[in-house]
Motif scaffolding. Structure first.
Motif, PDB file in Angstrom:
ATOM      1  N   THR A 134       0.821  -1.205   0.000  1.00 51.02           N
ATOM      2  CA  THR A 134       0.000   0.000   0.000  1.00 51.02           C
ATOM      3  C   THR A 134       0.860   1.262   0.000  1.00 51.02           C
ATOM      4  OG1 THR A 134      -0.118  -0.201   2.409  1.00 51.02           O
ATOM      5  CG2 THR A 134      -1.993  -1.034   1.145  1.00 51.02           C
ATOM      6  N   HIS A 135       0.267   2.332  -0.506  1.00 53.86           N
ATOM      7  CA  HIS A 135       0.886   3.640  -0.450  1.00 53.86           C
ATOM      8  C   HIS A 135       0.533   4.329   0.868  1.00 53.86           C
ATOM      9  CE1 HIS A 135       0.610   3.497  -5.123  1.00 53.86           C
ATOM     10  NE2 HIS A 135       1.684   2.866  -4.676  1.00 53.86           N
ATOM     11  N   ALA A 136       1.268   5.365   1.192  1.00 48.49           N
ATOM     12  CA  ALA A 136       1.113   6.015   2.498  1.00 48.49           C
ATOM     13  C   ALA A 136      -0.284   6.595   2.716  1.00 48.49           C
ATOM     14  CB  ALA A 136       2.162   7.116   2.648  1.00 48.49           C
ATOM     15  N   ASP A 137      -0.982   6.951   1.629  1.00 47.56           N
ATOM     16  CA  ASP A 137      -2.303   7.583   1.768  1.00 47.56           C
ATOM     17  C   ASP A 137      -3.451   6.585   1.613  1.00 47.56           C
ATOM     18  OD1 ASP A 137      -1.997   7.029  -0.897  1.00 47.56           O
ATOM     19  OD2 ASP A 137      -2.668   8.987  -1.623  1.00 47.56           O
ATOM     20  N   GLU A 138      -3.155   5.289   1.651  1.00 49.34           N
ATOM     21  CA  GLU A 138      -4.185   4.286   1.377  1.00 49.34           C
ATOM     22  C   GLU A 138      -4.713   3.573   2.616  1.00 49.34           C
ATOM     23  OE1 GLU A 138      -3.473   2.882  -3.200  1.00 49.34           O
ATOM     24  OE2 GLU A 138      -2.162   1.973  -1.676  1.00 49.34           O
ATOM     25  N   GLU A 139      -4.509   4.151   3.780  1.00 47.89           N
ATOM     26  CA  GLU A 139      -5.059   3.517   4.986  1.00 47.89           C
ATOM     27  C   GLU A 139      -6.553   3.255   4.876  1.00 47.89           C
ATOM     28  OE1 GLU A 139      -6.651   4.946   9.162  1.00 47.89           O
ATOM     29  OE2 GLU A 139      -4.527   5.448   8.936  1.00 47.89           O
ATOM     30  N   GLU A 160     -15.270  -1.581  13.746  1.00 46.87           N
ATOM     31  CA  GLU A 160     -14.781  -2.579  12.800  1.00 46.87           C
ATOM     32  C   GLU A 160     -13.636  -2.017  11.958  1.00 46.87           C
ATOM     33  OE1 GLU A 160     -19.042  -4.975  12.333  1.00 46.87           O
ATOM     34  OE2 GLU A 160     -18.498  -3.379  10.939  1.00 46.87           O
ATOM     35  N   MET A 161     -13.733  -0.756  11.600  1.00 43.04           N
ATOM     36  CA  MET A 161     -12.639  -0.118  10.858  1.00 43.04           C
ATOM     37  C   MET A 161     -11.385  -0.001  11.717  1.00 43.04           C
ATOM     38  SD  MET A 161     -13.418   0.807   7.654  1.00 43.04           S
ATOM     39  CE  MET A 161     -12.497   2.309   7.254  1.00 43.04           C
ATOM     40  N   ASP A 162     -11.571   0.172  13.017  1.00 40.41           N
ATOM     41  CA  ASP A 162     -10.419   0.346  13.911  1.00 40.41           C
ATOM     42  C   ASP A 162      -9.520  -0.880  13.956  1.00 40.41           C
ATOM     43  OD1 ASP A 162     -10.888   2.947  14.583  1.00 40.41           O
ATOM     44  OD2 ASP A 162     -11.846   2.515  16.506  1.00 40.41           O
ATOM     45  N   VAL A 163     -10.090  -2.076  13.754  1.00 39.25           N
ATOM     46  CA  VAL A 163      -9.264  -3.285  13.761  1.00 39.25           C
ATOM     47  C   VAL A 163      -8.235  -3.209  12.639  1.00 39.25           C
ATOM     48  CG1 VAL A 163      -9.247  -5.785  13.509  1.00 39.25           C
ATOM     49  CG2 VAL A 163     -11.081  -4.683  14.812  1.00 39.25           C
ATOM     50  N   GLY A 164      -8.686  -2.858  11.437  1.00 37.35           N
ATOM     51  CA  GLY A 164      -7.771  -2.717  10.322  1.00 37.35           C
ATOM     52  C   GLY A 164      -6.805  -1.558  10.509  1.00 37.35           C
ATOM     53  N   ARG A 165      -7.289  -0.462  11.058  1.00 38.81           N
ATOM     54  CA  ARG A 165      -6.421   0.695  11.277  1.00 38.81           C
ATOM     55  C   ARG A 165      -5.283   0.355  12.229  1.00 38.81           C
ATOM     56  NH1 ARG A 165      -8.942   4.919  13.968  1.00 38.81           N
ATOM     57  NH2 ARG A 165      -7.333   6.350  13.227  1.00 38.81           N
ATOM     58  N   ALA A 166      -5.567  -0.441  13.237  1.00 42.40           N
ATOM     59  CA  ALA A 166      -4.514  -0.829  14.183  1.00 42.40           C
ATOM     60  C   ALA A 166      -3.442  -1.664  13.491  1.00 42.40           C
ATOM     61  CB  ALA A 166      -5.119  -1.593  15.357  1.00 42.40           C
ATOM     62  N   ILE A 167      -3.858  -2.574  12.602  1.00 40.64           N
ATOM     63  CA  ILE A 167      -2.876  -3.370  11.862  1.00 40.64           C
ATOM     64  C   ILE A 167      -2.032  -2.457  10.983  1.00 40.64           C
ATOM     65  CG2 ILE A 167      -2.602  -5.138  10.083  1.00 40.64           C
ATOM     66  CD1 ILE A 167      -5.155  -6.456  11.200  1.00 40.64           C
ATOM     67  N   TRP A 168      -2.671  -1.517  10.326  1.00 40.78           N
ATOM     68  CA  TRP A 168      -1.965  -0.568   9.460  1.00 40.78           C
ATOM     69  C   TRP A 168      -0.880   0.189  10.239  1.00 40.78           C
ATOM     70  CZ3 TRP A 168      -2.291   1.156   4.314  1.00 40.78           C
ATOM     71  CH2 TRP A 168      -1.660   2.375   4.038  1.00 40.78           C
ATOM     72  N   HIS A 169      -1.207   0.627  11.444  1.00 41.28           N
ATOM     73  CA  HIS A 169      -0.292   1.447  12.243  1.00 41.28           C
ATOM     74  C   HIS A 169       0.646   0.625  13.116  1.00 41.28           C
ATOM     75  CE1 HIS A 169      -1.867   5.442  11.255  1.00 41.28           C
ATOM     76  NE2 HIS A 169      -3.056   4.867  11.207  1.00 41.28           N
ATOM     77  N   GLY A 172       6.272  -2.421  12.104  1.00 35.99           N
ATOM     78  CA  GLY A 172       6.792  -3.629  11.475  1.00 35.99           C
ATOM     79  C   GLY A 172       5.849  -4.315  10.516  1.00 35.99           C
ATOM     80  N   SER A 173       4.580  -3.866  10.443  1.00 31.37           N
ATOM     81  CA  SER A 173       3.651  -4.510   9.519  1.00 31.37           C
ATOM     82  C   SER A 173       3.730  -3.854   8.148  1.00 31.37           C
ATOM     83  CB  SER A 173       2.219  -4.447  10.042  1.00 31.37           C
ATOM     84  OG  SER A 173       1.734  -3.115  10.012  1.00 31.37           O
ATOM     85  N   CYS A 174       3.537  -4.651   7.119  1.00 32.29           N
ATOM     86  CA  CYS A 174       3.470  -4.151   5.751  1.00 32.29           C
ATOM     87  C   CYS A 174       2.152  -4.633   5.162  1.00 32.29           C
ATOM     88  CB  CYS A 174       4.646  -4.660   4.924  1.00 32.29           C
ATOM     89  SG  CYS A 174       4.692  -3.995   3.237  1.00 32.29           S
ATOM     90  N   CYS A 175       1.339  -3.708   4.681  1.00 34.28           N
ATOM     91  CA  CYS A 175       0.012  -4.047   4.173  1.00 34.28           C
ATOM     92  C   CYS A 175       0.020  -4.108   2.649  1.00 34.28           C
ATOM     93  CB  CYS A 175      -1.008  -3.017   4.653  1.00 34.28           C
ATOM     94  SG  CYS A 175      -1.199  -2.974   6.456  1.00 34.28           S
TER      95      CYS A 175
END
Length: 263
Positions: A134-139, A160-169, A172-175
């Motif tokens: 993903t690109h930096a603006d694609e959260e 429900e969106m917060d679960v994905g947002r936490a993974i994004w932030h 060490g994770s790469c989405c």
């Protein structure tokens, strides 16, 4: 075939625990009112990210020796004080004392999870054109795509969106996103720790299933992990699921099956 012994299990369970802790910490940074919390106990971690969250669980317990009754008391109080049920991921190679304590305290089986691995021997995978990081603006795009895939619906609540947002932030994770006809149709994530690549958060939007998008995500993440010098990759799936079949098609094998127990 890789030997699924205690050393391997310790490596895999430690990696999963670190991801869970990092995700809880990311949740807390994004939403202080959630009061996410982590407790190091029983050789692993108890993680709390809300009463109803699938991320609220205990992982990595009993991997480095006997578990005492007073440690289980601490773990149970951690969840009781927050109004949450206790959900324990039990590795079959955990110390037998943990199994005994769980039985004595009335824990019941709720689910199984298969832990799969593949080595990077003779790895030759070409870049997958339909998948990219993903690109930096694609959260928002990644979060919505993975949420729609997991929950099988288009309208997601803020929680429900917060679960994905936490993974994004999560550090060490790469989405990753997979595209079909120019549209984001599937998503996944990867975390690399000490030469081990953990592939997780796979989700394909309902209308795009059966088109090979999860397989494309697997191939691209494995290729990227190989470029980073990893010697091993891992993922977890429900037994007999489409996800398990897709991972097996790409060289993964079941190392062991974990039981999920609740009280």
């Amino acid at each position: 075939m890789m030997h699924a012994g205690l050393d391997l299990a310790r490596r895999l369970e430690a990696a999963e625990a670190r991801i869970g802790v990092a995700c809880a910490e990311a949740h807390q940074r994004l939403n202080a009112g959630l009061e996410a919390a982590v407790l190091e106990v029983c050789g692993g971690f108890a993680i709390f990210v809300g009463v109803e969250s699938p991320l609220t669980h205990a992982v990595g317990l009993g991997m480095h020796g006997a578990v005492r009754a007073d440690e289980m008391d601490r773990l149970e109080e951690f969840y009781r004080s927050r109004g949450a049920a206790v959900n324990v991921e039990l590795c079959p190679l955990a110390d037998p004392s943990l199994v005994e304590l769980l039985g004595e305290r009335g824990y019941g089986l709720t689910e199984f999870n298969n832990v799969l691995t593949r080595s990077f021997a003779a790895l030759e995978i070409a870049p997958v054109e339909t998948v990219r990081p993903t690109h930096a603006d694609e959260e928002p795009l990644w979060t919505r795509t993975v949420g729609r895939g997991f929950l099988e619906k288009d309208d997601l609540t803020p929680d429900e969106m917060d679960v994905g947002r936490a993974i994004w932030h999560m550090p060490g994770s790469c989405c990753y996103l997979a595209f079909d006809g120019g549209r984001a149709a599937a998503a996944g994530a990867m975390a690399v720790q000490g030469g081990l690549a953990t592939l997780f958060a796979d989700g394909t939007v309902v209308g795009f299933r059966g088109a090979g998008l999860q397989g494309a995500l697997i191939r691209e993440r494995v290729r990227a992990a190989g470029e980073e010098g990893c010697d091993l990759a891992t993922a977890s799936t429900l037994p007999g699921s489409v996800s398990q079949r897709n991972y097996e098609r790409h060289g993964f094998q079941v190392a062991y099956t974990k039981a999920i127990l609740a009280r």
